[in-house]
Design an enzyme around this catalytic site. Structure first.
Site, PDB file in Angstrom:
ATOM      1  N   GLU A 190      27.024  74.024 -10.083  1.00 18.10           N
ATOM      2  CA  GLU A 190      26.995  75.466  -9.205  1.00 18.10           C
ATOM      3  C   GLU A 190      27.130  76.345  -9.418  1.00 18.10           C
ATOM      4  OE1 GLU A 190      29.977  73.076  -5.926  1.00 18.10           O
ATOM      5  OE2 GLU A 190      30.828  73.125  -7.533  1.00 18.10           O
ATOM      6  N   HIS A 192      38.913  74.018  -6.590  1.00 17.27           N
ATOM      7  CA  HIS A 192      39.586  72.776  -5.095  1.00 17.27           C
ATOM      8  C   HIS A 192      41.009  72.382  -5.264  1.00 17.27           C
ATOM      9  CE1 HIS A 192      36.249  71.162  -7.559  1.00 17.27           C
ATOM     10  NE2 HIS A 192      35.479  71.533  -6.560  1.00 17.27           N
ATOM     11  N   HIS A 195      35.480  79.652  -8.485  1.00 15.92           N
ATOM     12  CA  HIS A 195      35.498  78.391  -7.652  1.00 15.92           C
ATOM     13  C   HIS A 195      36.278  77.067  -7.651  1.00 15.92           C
ATOM     14  CE1 HIS A 195      34.487  75.111  -5.116  1.00 15.92           C
ATOM     15  NE2 HIS A 195      33.890  74.728  -5.984  1.00 15.92           N
ATOM     16  N   HIS A 242      35.901  71.004   0.506  1.00 20.58           N
ATOM     17  CA  HIS A 242      35.677  71.216  -0.549  1.00 20.58           C
ATOM     18  C   HIS A 242      36.712  72.045  -2.012  1.00 20.58           C
ATOM     19  CE1 HIS A 242      32.070  71.971  -3.631  1.00 20.58           C
ATOM     20  NE2 HIS A 242      33.185  72.224  -4.534  1.00 20.58           N
TER      21      HIS A 242
END
Length: 252
Positions: free
Chosen positions: A80, A101, A99, A169
């Protein structure tokens, strides 16, 4: 990695960001943070594909704006990484990206309830956090943003905002510095927690457009105060003893 052309202080902050975000429950075994190279704006630094809890300066890799390493490396890469390259390409103002989660955020990635700014420290969220759904453009996927095309679509959904949610996600956060992106990553989760708790009590009153405009950008003194606190709580060292032993003797 060699220190050639590396922004030393920036990389130290980048390593600290991983440690802080793990301590604050934003990152776990997954997630990543990057830094645009202040000396070469078309490059950025991102760790090799390791758990954030063990990332050190020696694990940082310099990437081009295409998402590929600038030098040959024999280290695993995040699939990613294109999230970072696409946002840096689209947003010259962005200097750091996270990024993650985080469990606080995921409920808003799984439901029709929008994430809105409800507190002073969450004003940067805006009137409603945008949500990107990979299926709308790409059909069924692995729910991983592992192509430049998907990453460019995500960057488009982010637009000029600081935060974009990703259906099923997680979230991607853009900041004007490492300290700024850490602040926004943590306080978006706090606002998400506040909102979910308040929804259990009744309707939620979000910040008004005027309140958001006045409080959208955290000031440098506030960022510095938070940074001092988070470093004190998280401690000065990151990584487990096994990782440090394995890397001992290598170039920083």
């Amino acid at each position: 990695m060699s220190d050639r052309a590396s922004p030393a202080a920036g990389l130290d902050d980048l390593v600290a960001a991983h440690r802080i975000l793990v301590r604050e429950g934003v990152l776990d075994a997954f997630g990543h943070v990057s830094l645009r190279d202040p000396q070469e704006p078309d490059s950025f630094w991102l760790a090799s594909a390791l758990p954030p809890s063990v990332v050190g300066r020696r694990d940082m890799i310099r990437f081009g704006i295409d998402g590929e390493p600038r030098e040959q490396v024999d280290l695993p890469l995040f699939a990613e990484r294109f999230i970072h390259s696409a946002i840096y390409a689209a947003r010259p103002d962005v200097q750091s990206i996270c990024h993650h989660h985080a469990p606080s955020i995921l409920p808003f990635c799984l439901s029709d309830t929008p994430l809105v700014a409800v507190s002073q420290t969450g004003a940067f969220i805006g009137e409603r956090a945008p949500i990107w759904d990979s299926a709308r453009e790409f059909g069924p996927t692995r729910m991983v943003v592992d192509t430049p095309a998907q990453a460019a679509s995500l960057a488009g959904a982010l637009g000029g905002q600081s935060l974009v949610l990703m259906r099923g996600h997680g979230a991607t956060v853009a900041g004007r510095s490492v300290k700024d992106v850490v602040f926004k990553s943590i306080y978006a989760c706090r606002d998400a927690d506040f909102q979910r708790a308040a929804l259990a009590m009744g309707p939620v009153t979000p910040l008004s457009a005027g309140e958001i405009a006045l409080g959208r950008t955290p000031g440098d003194p506030a960022l510095e105060r938070c940074w001092i606190h988070w470093n004190a709580v998280a401690g000065p060292e990151g990584g487990g003893p096994g990782h440090k032993d394995k890397k001992e003797g290598q170039e920083p």
